[in-house]
Design an enzyme around this catalytic site. Sequence first.
Site, PDB file in Angstrom:
ATOM      1  N   GLY A 638       2.924  -8.463 -46.089  1.00  0.00           N
ATOM      2  CA  GLY A 638       2.781  -7.126 -45.518  1.00  0.00           C
ATOM      3  C   GLY A 638       2.929  -7.138 -44.013  1.00  0.00           C
ATOM      4  N   GLY A 640       2.682  -4.352 -40.272  1.00  0.00           N
ATOM      5  CA  GLY A 640       2.347  -3.052 -39.692  1.00  0.00           C
ATOM      6  C   GLY A 640       2.438  -3.129 -38.191  1.00  0.00           C
ATOM      7  N   GLY A 641       1.939  -2.105 -37.519  1.00  0.00           N
ATOM      8  CA  GLY A 641       2.035  -2.073 -36.070  1.00  0.00           C
ATOM      9  C   GLY A 641       1.261  -3.174 -35.393  1.00  0.00           C
ATOM     10  N   GLY A 643       0.761  -6.307 -36.683  1.00  0.00           N
ATOM     11  CA  GLY A 643       1.410  -7.585 -36.905  1.00  0.00           C
ATOM     12  C   GLY A 643       1.713  -7.775 -38.376  1.00  0.00           C
ATOM     13  CE  LYS A 644       6.970  -9.813 -40.081  1.00  0.00           C
ATOM     14  NZ  LYS A 644       8.116 -10.686 -40.433  1.00  0.00           N
ATOM     15  CB  VAL A 645      -1.082  -9.505 -43.934  1.00  0.00           C
ATOM     16  CG1 VAL A 645      -2.064 -10.253 -44.841  1.00  0.00           C
ATOM     17  CG2 VAL A 645      -1.838  -8.521 -43.055  1.00  0.00           C
ATOM     18  CE  LYS A 659      -5.252  -7.343 -38.424  1.00  0.00           C
ATOM     19  NZ  LYS A 659      -6.253  -6.304 -38.435  1.00  0.00           N
ATOM     20  CG  ASP A 755      -9.077   4.602 -41.012  1.00  0.00           C
ATOM     21  OD1 ASP A 755      -8.855   5.781 -41.374  1.00  0.00           O
ATOM     22  OD2 ASP A 755      -8.180   3.768 -40.814  1.00  0.00           O
TER      23      ASP A 755
END
Length: 954
Positions: A638, A640-641, A643-645, A659, A755
């Site tokens: 995965g 996202g903004g 970084g990566k997992v 992460k 959240d």
Amino acid sequence: MSETMLLVLLLAFNYLFIAKGETADGDFTTLLSLMDTWKNTPPSWVGADPCDDWDGIKCKNSRVTSITLASTGLAGELSGDIGSLSELETLDLSYNKDLTGPLPQSIGDLKKLSTLILVGCSFNGPIPESIGYLQELLFLSLNSNSFSGQIPHSLGNLSKLYWLDLAENQLEGPIPVSSGSISGLDKLHHAKHFHLGKNNLSGSIPPQLFSSEMALIHVLLERNQLNGNIPPTLGLAQGLEVVRLDSNSLSGPVPSNINNLTNLQDLYLSNNKLLGSLPNLIGMNALSYLDMSNNSFKPLDFPVWFSTLKSLTTLKMEKTQLQGQVPTSFFSLANLQTVVLKDNKINGTLDIGSTYSNQLRLVDLETNSVDSLKQTDGVPNVKIILKDNPICQEIGEVGSYCSTSQSNVSYTTPPNNCQPGTCSSEEQIPSPNCICAYPYTGTLVFRSPFSDLDNRTYYVTLEEYLMQSFRSHSLPVDSVLLSHPTKDSNQYLELSLQVFPSGQDHFNRTGTFSIGFLLSNQTFKPPKVFGPFYFNADKYEHFGNPGSSESSKSSNIRILIGAAVGGSVLLLLSLLAGVYAFRQKRRAEKAIGQSNPFRRWDTTKSSTGIPQLKEAKMFSFEELKKYTKNFSQANDIGSGGFGKVYKGTLPNGQLVAIKRAQKESMQGKIEFKAEIELLSRVHHKNLVSLVGFCFDQGEQILVYEYIPNGTLKDTLSGKSGIRLDWIRRLKVALGTARGLAYLHELANPPIIHRDIKSNNILLDQSLNAKVADFGLSKCMVDCEKDHVTTQVKGTMGYLDPEYYMSQQLTEKSDVYSFGVLMLELISARRPLERGRYIVKQVKNALDKTKGLYGLHEIIDPSIGLESTLSGFDKFVDLTMKCVEECGEDRPKMSDVVREIENILKSAGTNPSDESPSISSSYEEVSRGSSSHPYNSNDSFDLSAGFPYPKVDPK
């Protein structure tokens, strides 16, 4: 200077100042990791070059290609780092009974592995599916361990496999065969050995397991829980030599085409529930051992065709409803040794005749109807048993054949024309050549039935075969000694084996590894009469025993002293240089450390001002590179903004989600440290656990437990292929509520998540909910009365409108978001979809005078409206309280937990129960080509959130 001091200096010089040898850096690091998880590794594992210096290690072009450590006394678990030895071809850890734990999934990364032997250890847990990735595997022997679970279907992918031995474990379930795109053992066309006996396998024997394409010679399925018929396809595998199906629950008739197996030597069908007529075995001229005892065949006169089986040595037909008289011609079979026909209806006169086999040793007809016996004086070497026959019930009849007593069987290899003397040590044993030594010992176990235990010719032949094999492989063996032949409850022949060293009184480690490997990988081939075998070795503990001379030791010491004196000057100079370099390094580290916020952390002790990290670990960047295969694309699950997992595997086999922050998104050191302190304070079964972190080489990395079933959002949308029924949705709501209640009321200081949404609720292997993503969380330690004034953060659709308007964050803001999540559980709709807001939709549609409050069109159809949604009205009432516009009107999370528990109780479900397994808790539909649950674009979009905690400077 004393001799001891010189030796210490020399060793220090070698270890610290001689450059590391030729072993590749990655392989050397992996071997060090194995050492770290094992006890009792060979003493030679201290040198700088494993390829040259370490016992049991072989290399090619500086890469480790072989690890053979049989009978070493290793203890511990097999580290997941083993998967890093990408050139490894042979791994043999047999006969180390203190090796335990599961096999790591990373074993499937050994793409060049051709031989995997773990005989006689204590490994447990399931056999990893990843073994099916080893396309070069020829030899797989995992027998005599404690493996459980099912045989992986993936083993059917091992197209080159020759030997498959999974016997004597705790495996269960059906024998796997192929179906559609799923492989099974029927695809192993090159395999000659299926050894699966002494497990808990169940179900029927699949017909497709056998075909004319199979190269099988051994099929051993004894002592399982198999049922159903013997498949007629067995007759298609015409290369078969040994078939053991005994001690199962097989039923129905024996297939009539079984006599197609003209190469079959041993057929063992005893102790089943077989019915019908006794099969006609005419034409099976290689058949040597036949046992069909304890079945329910139709009554039958002793078959004439038994006399046509020219190779027959043993016939066992106990309790099979045989009747009539045994023809004299039967005893004339040239190789016949043992006849056991107990508990039948054999009658008339027993006449062995004058031309009976000179190998015949036993005729047992106990509990039959024999009324007379001929030629008792003419068969002195044959033990005849007629107990409980009419002949033994007549008054005055006291013949020896009316007793079941048999002579004790004993055998020990005799001395070779010499007289054994008295050995100096109690642990030393005279060899057949009368030389006192410390032998390598163990037990040879032969799985094929064996009849004549007292036939010394067989043992002498076996000794000759063993010595021939040791010599042909240039092993330092002087002689072998066999003793104590016995049969166990499985009719296995067990023989004690002692192997004596040549030229000295003990073996070195290389010698024992080589002997163990020769026996564990079946290089040694016994005479055919003994059939398939395995070896169970004892731990060898006599390396370098006092038998070696003191003068030799003194000589070695003098050599070492000379070398030490020659290097002492260089050593002292090097030490001075080292001290200077060390002081310079300390100065540099001190300067750097002043700016390192982690410099005062001690993860093993607790003190004021230091966070309680509990099990959280500080990882180095190099460690995490190894666990993720250098952050490979294959482990990317995965992005996202932030970084990566990456999916990673720790040395103990634990899966983790790692992460890694992108450089441009990293926060300040103090803020990163503060977030780790926050995460280290929360420990609850409904919160995703922090395993550790990395603040090394300019990296900011968080390591979390790996949650296999992804996000609640993917499940509700159908992406994951999992369907949640109503009770499971209630349990997901309860688990989430419990996690939030812990954050609000039990964490110290209390934490507001800020959240909560379906993308931040993860589902574990049993679909229990775990709250994730604390990147926006706020501690209440600096709160003004009962709220925190802060910049608004969160996800639209879940955001508390009161918080949005006032910028005052309270724990009731989480309650509102949780209420929206409850509506999502009911409807499987996104909170904001095509301009429609789920809270407003439900409020407008709600009608408490109607069934299901009039929400039929809003309820997710996959819940199953045909079933009663117990407590649905109370759940909706609770939901609407949570989404009240005024925070004061919303319940606390502890009140929400209590109310959902009551709803589950009213539905007849214990809210404390967790699903023992996935299969009993939910329905899994076809996943098709769905992506990995962590790799959803929605899941890793910044506006949608991130299932593992984001680092947010606010």
